[in-house]
Structures are given as C-alpha cells and as structure tokens.
Design a protein around this motif. Structure first.
Motif, PDB file in Angstrom:
ATOM      1  N   HIS A   1      49.978  55.479  47.057  1.00 18.95           N
ATOM      2  CA  HIS A   1      51.442  55.411  47.133  1.00 18.95           C
ATOM      3  C   HIS A   1      51.928  54.444  48.210  1.00 18.95           C
ATOM      4  CE1 HIS A   1      50.170  58.496  49.994  1.00 18.95           C
ATOM      5  NE2 HIS A   1      51.260  58.209  50.677  1.00 18.95           N
ATOM      6  N   GLU A   2      51.037  54.063  49.131  1.00 18.68           N
ATOM      7  CA  GLU A   2      51.412  53.131  50.199  1.00 18.68           C
ATOM      8  C   GLU A   2      50.974  51.695  49.900  1.00 18.68           C
ATOM      9  OE1 GLU A   2      50.185  54.473  54.077  1.00 18.68           O
ATOM     10  OE2 GLU A   2      50.671  56.552  53.591  1.00 18.68           O
ATOM     11  N   LEU A   3      50.237  51.505  48.825  1.00 22.62           N
ATOM     12  CA  LEU A   3      49.707  50.185  48.496  1.00 22.62           C
ATOM     13  C   LEU A   3      50.613  49.462  47.518  1.00 22.62           C
ATOM     14  CD1 LEU A   3      45.962  51.177  47.923  1.00 22.62           C
ATOM     15  CD2 LEU A   3      46.998  50.273  50.009  1.00 22.62           C
ATOM     16  N   THR A   4      50.599  48.148  47.585  1.00 17.83           N
ATOM     17  CA  THR A   4      51.315  47.360  46.588  1.00 17.83           C
ATOM     18  C   THR A   4      50.501  47.382  45.295  1.00 17.83           C
ATOM     19  OG1 THR A   4      50.199  45.267  47.087  1.00 17.83           O
ATOM     20  CG2 THR A   4      52.192  45.798  48.389  1.00 17.83           C
ATOM     21  N   PRO A   5      51.144  47.099  44.164  1.00 18.26           N
ATOM     22  CA  PRO A   5      50.392  47.049  42.911  1.00 18.26           C
ATOM     23  C   PRO A   5      49.215  46.067  42.982  1.00 18.26           C
ATOM     24  CG  PRO A   5      52.739  47.042  42.447  1.00 18.26           C
ATOM     25  CD  PRO A   5      52.585  46.920  43.942  1.00 18.26           C
ATOM     26  N   GLN A   6      49.431  44.924  43.621  1.00 19.56           N
ATOM     27  CA  GLN A   6      48.358  43.925  43.709  1.00 19.56           C
ATOM     28  C   GLN A   6      47.179  44.459  44.518  1.00 19.56           C
ATOM     29  OE1 GLN A   6      48.694  40.955  41.921  1.00 19.56           O
ATOM     30  NE2 GLN A   6      46.502  41.027  42.234  1.00 19.56           N
ATOM     31  N   MET A   7      47.461  45.181  45.593  1.00 17.44           N
ATOM     32  CA  MET A   7      46.379  45.764  46.396  1.00 17.44           C
ATOM     33  C   MET A   7      45.575  46.766  45.560  1.00 17.44           C
ATOM     34  SD  MET A   7      48.475  46.626  49.814  1.00 17.44           S
ATOM     35  CE  MET A   7      48.032  45.854  51.345  1.00 17.44           C
ATOM     36  N   MET A   8      46.283  47.642  44.858  1.00 16.31           N
ATOM     37  CA  MET A   8      45.613  48.649  44.030  1.00 16.31           C
ATOM     38  C   MET A   8      44.695  47.988  43.002  1.00 16.31           C
ATOM     39  SD  MET A   8      48.550  51.488  43.198  1.00 16.31           S
ATOM     40  CE  MET A   8      49.950  50.407  42.898  1.00 16.31           C
ATOM     41  N   LEU A   9      45.241  47.003  42.314  1.00 21.71           N
ATOM     42  CA  LEU A   9      44.472  46.350  41.262  1.00 21.71           C
ATOM     43  C   LEU A   9      43.304  45.545  41.826  1.00 21.71           C
ATOM     44  CD1 LEU A   9      47.402  45.256  38.948  1.00 21.71           C
ATOM     45  CD2 LEU A   9      45.815  47.156  38.607  1.00 21.71           C
ATOM     46  N   ASN A  10      43.508  44.874  42.952  1.00 17.93           N
ATOM     47  CA  ASN A  10      42.412  44.108  43.554  1.00 17.93           C
ATOM     48  C   ASN A  10      41.238  45.013  43.916  1.00 17.93           C
ATOM     49  OD1 ASN A  10      43.658  41.636  43.335  1.00 17.93           O
ATOM     50  ND2 ASN A  10      44.397  41.604  45.436  1.00 17.93           N
ATOM     51  N   ILE A  11      41.533  46.162  44.494  1.00 18.63           N
ATOM     52  CA  ILE A  11      40.469  47.105  44.856  1.00 18.63           C
ATOM     53  C   ILE A  11      39.765  47.596  43.599  1.00 18.63           C
ATOM     54  CG2 ILE A  11      40.005  49.395  45.834  1.00 18.63           C
ATOM     55  CD1 ILE A  11      42.378  48.771  47.812  1.00 18.63           C
ATOM     56  N   ALA A  12      40.539  47.995  42.609  1.00 18.69           N
ATOM     57  CA  ALA A  12      39.951  48.524  41.378  1.00 18.69           C
ATOM     58  C   ALA A  12      39.105  47.479  40.661  1.00 18.69           C
ATOM     59  CB  ALA A  12      41.050  49.046  40.456  1.00 18.69           C
ATOM     60  N   PHE A  13      39.612  46.258  40.530  1.00 19.55           N
ATOM     61  CA  PHE A  13      38.859  45.234  39.805  1.00 19.55           C
ATOM     62  C   PHE A  13      37.627  44.775  40.575  1.00 19.55           C
ATOM     63  CE2 PHE A  13      43.088  44.447  37.694  1.00 19.55           C
ATOM     64  CZ  PHE A  13      42.744  45.169  36.571  1.00 19.55           C
ATOM     65  N   SER A  14      37.699  44.784  41.887  1.00 20.54           N
ATOM     66  CA  SER A  14      36.504  44.469  42.678  1.00 20.54           C
ATOM     67  C   SER A  14      35.436  45.522  42.436  1.00 20.54           C
ATOM     68  CB  SER A  14      36.841  44.393  44.170  1.00 20.54           C
ATOM     69  OG  SER A  14      37.639  43.265  44.427  1.00 20.54           O
ATOM     70  N   ALA A  15      35.854  46.780  42.365  1.00 13.82           N
ATOM     71  CA  ALA A  15      34.897  47.863  42.103  1.00 13.82           C
ATOM     72  C   ALA A  15      34.265  47.717  40.721  1.00 13.82           C
ATOM     73  CB  ALA A  15      35.594  49.213  42.229  1.00 13.82           C
TER      74      ALA A  15
END
Length: 88
Positions: free
Chosen positions: A29-43
């Motif tokens: 809830h504190e992350l930007t959409p880009q941050m969330m997606l970057n973490i997920a796609f890196s994983a």
C-alpha cells in the motif's frame, strides 16, 4: 531488477528476493505501481517459486483494486502476462 540481471546470484539472491517479496507484500500500500511491478517481475525472472510469489501477487491485485490504480498500457500488458504465466 539488478538482482535479476546480475548473472548467477545463486541461492543467496533467491533467498533475498523471497524475503523482499514478503516485505513488499506487507507494505504494498506504500509502494508505487511501478515499484510493485518491478519487484514482482524481477522475482519472475529469477524463477522464484510460485508459492513464494503468491502473497505479492495478491497484494498487488488488492492495491490495484483498493487504490483504483490505473496501469499504463505496458504495465497492464506485463501484469496480465505475469499473472497468466506465473513463474517458470
């Protein structure tokens, strides 16, 4: 992203990414959409096990709905591909 492109990160990088996913899911809830997606796609690129990714996927889906986030076309396409494909 650096972890995903850093060559053979081995078990330590995979462990770190798994821990990062857990923390990111808790604070999504504190992350930007880009941050969330970057973490997920890196994983996904690092081939993190699906059971270790599920909390992050659920958190992103909840944040997108609850915050009524609008993803740009590229992010939307990647999100749909990632959800459909999941980790290899």
């Amino acid at each position: 992203a650096a972890l995903a492109h850093g060559g053979d990160g081995g078990q330590e990088a995979l462990t770190f990414m798994t821990l990062l996913l857990g923390q990111a899911a808790s604070y999504c809830h504190e992350l930007t959409p880009q941050m969330m997606l970057n973490i997920a796609f890196s994983a996904v690129r690092m081939k993190v096990a699906q059971e270790n990714m599920q909390a992050m996927v659920d958190a992103i889906a909840h944040c997108v709905t609850a915050r009524q986030l609008r993803l740009n076309d590229i992010d939307q396409r990647q999100w749909l591909e990632g959800v459909q494909r999941g980790p290899p």
